[in-house]
Design a protein around this motif. Structure first.
Motif, PDB file in Angstrom:
ATOM      1  N   GLY A 129     -34.892 -41.110 -45.549  1.00  0.00           N
ATOM      2  CA  GLY A 129     -35.664 -40.001 -45.013  1.00  0.00           C
ATOM      3  C   GLY A 129     -34.846 -39.148 -44.078  1.00  0.00           C
ATOM      4  O   GLY A 129     -33.628 -39.083 -44.180  1.00  0.00           O
TER       5      GLY A 129
ATOM      6  N   LEU B  12     -48.027 -37.778 -40.438  1.00  0.00           N
ATOM      7  CA  LEU B  12     -47.651 -39.176 -40.632  1.00  0.00           C
ATOM      8  C   LEU B  12     -48.540 -39.831 -41.685  1.00  0.00           C
ATOM      9  O   LEU B  12     -49.707 -39.455 -41.833  1.00  0.00           O
TER      10      LEU B  12
ATOM     11  N   ASP C 298     -40.972 -37.246 -36.566  1.00  0.00           N
ATOM     12  CA  ASP C 298     -41.025 -38.315 -37.556  1.00  0.00           C
ATOM     13  C   ASP C 298     -39.563 -38.651 -37.805  1.00  0.00           C
ATOM     14  O   ASP C 298     -38.830 -37.884 -38.408  1.00  0.00           O
TER      15      ASP C 298
ATOM     16  N   GLY D  99     -39.471 -42.067 -40.883  1.00  0.00           N
ATOM     17  CA  GLY D  99     -40.715 -42.784 -41.125  1.00  0.00           C
ATOM     18  C   GLY D  99     -41.314 -43.447 -39.903  1.00  0.00           C
ATOM     19  O   GLY D  99     -42.340 -44.113 -39.990  1.00  0.00           O
ATOM     20  N   THR D 100     -40.686 -43.272 -38.746  1.00  0.00           N
ATOM     21  CA  THR D 100     -41.181 -43.819 -37.491  1.00  0.00           C
ATOM     22  C   THR D 100     -41.616 -42.683 -36.583  1.00  0.00           C
ATOM     23  O   THR D 100     -40.878 -41.716 -36.417  1.00  0.00           O
TER      24      THR D 100
ATOM     25  N   GLY E   7     -44.120 -47.675 -35.724  1.00  0.00           N
ATOM     26  CA  GLY E   7     -43.826 -47.767 -37.147  1.00  0.00           C
ATOM     27  C   GLY E   7     -44.808 -48.675 -37.850  1.00  0.00           C
ATOM     28  O   GLY E   7     -45.424 -49.549 -37.238  1.00  0.00           O
TER      29      GLY E   7
END
Length: 160
Positions: A39, A54, A75, A78-79, A96
């Motif tokens: 990502g 998200l 973001d 992905g966290t 996460g």
């Protein structure tokens, strides 16, 4: 700008326990990421914008030590990442998916446990790394100042 601060904060705070890959952000320093991380970093103007983008429901600390204000949201691979500042000091909050969202990243320093959510606290020379989970999500705080256990526990317990 927020991404550069995030990369600087994370550099040197973690020690690898397994083979890492290297990613070079467009603006400069090298950031080590655990294998399998994919990502990009997408910055948002507000935590509300971050929450809208998200794949999970964003939960944030409702209580912060005096004087801290939100200065960025992103973001990050992905966290969810939210940055708070007070003068030269900062707190970076991460959330996460999954009980082990931060597997492959191992904080350096001596570990002790806080009473709030059995959070693992690692003390560095200038601040703390705090990690905890609720079984469904993983959370972490990185501080650049040494906060009291009461302040850290208040932040952890206020995540809603």
């Amino acid at each position: 700008m927020f991404t550069e601060k995030l990369v600087r904060m994370m550099s040197g705070l973690f020690q690898p326990k397994q083979r890492y890959i290297t990613v070079t952000p467009a603006a400069g320093p090298v950031q080590a990421l655990p294998p399998g991380v994919t990502g990009e970093v997408v910055e948002y103007g507000t935590t509300a914008e971050l929450a809208e983008n998200l794949p999970f429901t964003l939960r944030l600390p409702m209580e912060l030590p005096g004087g801290y204000a939100c200065t960025g949201a992103a973001d990050s691979f992905g966290t969810a990442t939210v940055h708070y500042e007070k003068g030269e000091n900062s707190i970076c909050y991460y959330m996460g998916e999954g009980e082990s969202a931060f597997d492959g990243i191992y904080p350096a320093g001596e570990k002790r446990t806080l009473t709030a959510k059995d959070a693992a606290l690692y003390e560095g020379s200038t601040g703390y790394i705090v990690e905890w989970t609720d079984g469904d999500y993983s959370f972490a705080l990185i501080t650049t100042e040494k906060l009291s256990d009461d302040e850290l526990c208040a932040m952890i317990e206020s995540v809603k």
